[in-house]
Design an enzyme around this catalytic site. Sequence first.
Site, PDB file in Angstrom:
ATOM      1  N   THR A   1    -109.576 -27.506 -43.744  1.00 36.98           N
ATOM      2  CA  THR A   1    -109.178 -26.419 -42.840  1.00 36.98           C
ATOM      3  C   THR A   1    -110.254 -25.345 -42.886  1.00 36.98           C
ATOM      4  OG1 THR A   1    -107.648 -24.556 -42.570  1.00 36.98           O
ATOM      5  CG2 THR A   1    -107.714 -25.517 -44.733  1.00 36.98           C
TER       6      THR A   1
ATOM      7  N   ASP B   1    -102.429 -26.708 -44.961  1.00 41.45           N
ATOM      8  CA  ASP B   1    -101.176 -26.446 -45.656  1.00 41.45           C
ATOM      9  C   ASP B   1    -100.006 -27.304 -45.135  1.00 41.45           C
ATOM     10  OD1 ASP B   1     -99.808 -24.496 -47.501  1.00 41.45           O
ATOM     11  OD2 ASP B   1     -98.640 -24.202 -45.665  1.00 41.45           O
TER      12      ASP B   1
ATOM     13  N   ASP C   1    -107.468 -21.444 -47.074  1.00 40.68           N
ATOM     14  CA  ASP C   1    -106.211 -20.870 -47.582  1.00 40.68           C
ATOM     15  C   ASP C   1    -105.375 -21.850 -48.403  1.00 40.68           C
ATOM     16  OD1 ASP C   1    -105.580 -22.567 -45.533  1.00 40.68           O
ATOM     17  OD2 ASP C   1    -104.163 -21.232 -44.549  1.00 40.68           O
TER      18      ASP C   1
ATOM     19  N   ARG D   1    -124.509  -8.112 -32.544  1.00 43.87           N
ATOM     20  CA  ARG D   1    -125.221  -6.967 -33.123  1.00 43.87           C
ATOM     21  C   ARG D   1    -126.433  -6.584 -32.260  1.00 43.87           C
ATOM     22  NH1 ARG D   1    -126.168  -4.455 -37.898  1.00 43.87           N
ATOM     23  NH2 ARG D   1    -124.654  -5.622 -39.090  1.00 43.87           N
TER      24      ARG D   1
ATOM     25  N   MET E   1    -110.565 -15.989 -36.679  1.00 44.90           N
ATOM     26  CA  MET E   1    -109.348 -16.702 -37.081  1.00 44.90           C
ATOM     27  C   MET E   1    -108.927 -16.315 -38.493  1.00 44.90           C
ATOM     28  SD  MET E   1    -109.516 -20.481 -35.426  1.00 44.90           S
ATOM     29  CE  MET E   1    -109.125 -20.694 -33.683  1.00 44.90           C
TER      30      MET E   1
ATOM     31  N   ARG F   1    -104.725 -16.359 -39.925  1.00 45.97           N
ATOM     32  CA  ARG F   1    -103.394 -15.749 -39.741  1.00 45.97           C
ATOM     33  C   ARG F   1    -102.902 -15.114 -41.024  1.00 45.97           C
ATOM     34  NH1 ARG F   1    -102.096 -20.078 -36.346  1.00 45.97           N
ATOM     35  NH2 ARG F   1    -102.405 -19.346 -34.250  1.00 45.97           N
TER      36      ARG F   1
ATOM     37  N   GLU G   1    -107.259 -12.297 -37.206  1.00 41.82           N
ATOM     38  CA  GLU G   1    -106.173 -12.325 -36.210  1.00 41.82           C
ATOM     39  C   GLU G   1    -104.807 -12.007 -36.829  1.00 41.82           C
ATOM     40  OE1 GLU G   1    -105.613 -16.323 -34.603  1.00 41.82           O
ATOM     41  OE2 GLU G   1    -105.931 -17.177 -36.597  1.00 41.82           O
TER      42      GLU G   1
ATOM     43  N   ARG H   1    -116.140 -45.376 -47.355  1.00 40.23           N
ATOM     44  CA  ARG H   1    -117.267 -45.995 -48.078  1.00 40.23           C
ATOM     45  C   ARG H   1    -116.949 -46.166 -49.557  1.00 40.23           C
ATOM     46  NH1 ARG H   1    -122.201 -45.010 -44.595  1.00 40.23           N
ATOM     47  NH2 ARG H   1    -121.454 -46.076 -42.720  1.00 40.23           N
TER      48      ARG H   1
HETATM   49  P1  ADP Z   1    -102.264 -27.723 -41.002  1.00 44.75           P
HETATM   50  O1  ADP Z   1    -102.227 -28.998 -41.791  1.00 44.75           O
HETATM   51  O2  ADP Z   1    -103.599 -27.463 -40.405  1.00 44.75           O
HETATM   52  O3  ADP Z   1    -101.713 -26.553 -41.793  1.00 44.75           O
HETATM   53  P2  ADP Z   1     -99.763 -27.798 -39.465  1.00 44.75           P
HETATM   54  O4  ADP Z   1     -99.150 -26.686 -40.225  1.00 44.75           O
HETATM   55  O5  ADP Z   1     -99.594 -27.830 -37.995  1.00 44.75           O
HETATM   56  O6  ADP Z   1    -101.332 -27.907 -39.726  1.00 44.75           O
HETATM   57  O7  ADP Z   1     -99.169 -29.138 -40.064  1.00 44.75           O
HETATM   58  C1  ADP Z   1     -99.605 -30.404 -39.599  1.00 44.75           C
HETATM   59  C2  ADP Z   1     -98.465 -31.380 -39.593  1.00 44.75           C
HETATM   60  O8  ADP Z   1     -97.992 -31.601 -40.928  1.00 44.75           O
HETATM   61  C3  ADP Z   1     -97.228 -30.951 -38.840  1.00 44.75           C
HETATM   62  O9  ADP Z   1     -97.355 -31.120 -37.444  1.00 44.75           O
HETATM   63  C4  ADP Z   1     -96.180 -31.883 -39.430  1.00 44.75           C
HETATM   64  O10 ADP Z   1     -96.272 -33.171 -38.860  1.00 44.75           O
HETATM   65  C5  ADP Z   1     -96.611 -31.970 -40.891  1.00 44.75           C
HETATM   66  N1  ADP Z   1     -95.795 -31.030 -41.674  1.00 44.75           N
HETATM   67  C6  ADP Z   1     -95.856 -29.686 -41.714  1.00 44.75           C
HETATM   68  N2  ADP Z   1     -94.906 -29.150 -42.500  1.00 44.75           N
HETATM   69  C7  ADP Z   1     -94.200 -30.201 -42.981  1.00 44.75           C
HETATM   70  C8  ADP Z   1     -93.070 -30.349 -43.865  1.00 44.75           C
HETATM   71  N3  ADP Z   1     -92.465 -29.266 -44.392  1.00 44.75           N
HETATM   72  N4  ADP Z   1     -92.624 -31.587 -44.135  1.00 44.75           N
HETATM   73  C9  ADP Z   1     -93.226 -32.671 -43.611  1.00 44.75           C
HETATM   74  N5  ADP Z   1     -94.279 -32.614 -42.786  1.00 44.75           N
HETATM   75  C10 ADP Z   1     -94.769 -31.411 -42.469  1.00 44.75           C
END
Ligand code: ADP
Length: 319
Positions: free
Chosen positions: A125, A103, A129, A154, A169, A171, A222, A25
Amino acid sequence: MKRIGVLTSGGDSPGMNPAVRAVVRKAIFHNIEVFGIYGGYTGLINGNIKQLELGSVGDIIHRGGTMLYSARCEEFKTKEGQQKGIEQLNKLGIEGLVVIGGDGSYRGAKALTEQGYPCVGVPGTIDNDIAGTDYTIGFDTALNTVIDAIDKIRDTATSHERTFIIEVMGRDAGDIALWAGLAGGAETILIPEENYNMEEIAARLKSGHERGKKHSIIVVAEGVCSATEFAKHLKEATNYDTRISVLGHIQRGGSPTAFDRVLASRLGARAVELLLNGKGGRAVGIEKNELVDYDILEIFNRKHKIDMNLFNLSKELSI
Ligand code: ADP
């Protein structure tokens, strides 16, 4: 810029939809065309890309998940995969990309930026984090889901005078456990950022029992250990029988809370503003209720920090 793209990637979170809506939008408001990339970086490599109109994002603001779908894509971690993605974007004349994810997704956005393609990261997310923001989109909704579960547990814990261990959740980050534990009145909260002391936990449970308190709630992230494992350790230390509950993927779903919808709207719109001002390679966030943005190449030098004041408060309030 006349054309931008948007994708959602990695673990989905409630609020990704309102973020996509805001991107679409806001862009159209400024006469920019927007293209949706379906299925994260996999869809980018495969060219699964369609133009989005105002109506494409109608009726999604209240829905969990992501209308653009999400995926994990190993190929995108390679230079070749990233080049394929850039080719697909160039073919359609898409000049900048908004990446909504966690991340890992940020690392993908960083890789594209390093190769000269402007991206802006939006933190989506449930884990909270990501560095450079106090809150990520989806955290508040997940928290409310967990609190709802704790409240229900509870009820039964009180009726049956039981100790419950609830696994949530998180990690690497204990934010969900900490906030939900504090809001849910848990006696003990275990987070990956802090080693736990079984003697202290056992003493606390025991003194509670002696005071006549017959039920307890323990929340474990976790990343510390599984609820089953902790139940075993607790049994060894105290001989107390416990019940466990692993909340799992329900924490990812559900209609985004008002907080997450507003956050997603603000961050999505800011990402578009940055691209329009020629500022690619940024990661947007919110700090002290102000929108901020940081260099996506440098965001990985920072680290998200859990609020240890909250953790200490939770200990004081659960004596
Ligand atoms: P999130 O974004 O929830 O942390 P993931 O860690 O599974 O989930 O990352 C999502 C996607 O981002 C991965 O499947 C990959 O395609 C891409 N990705 C992750 N790390 C890298 C990296 N070092 N370089 C390029 N792409 C990446």
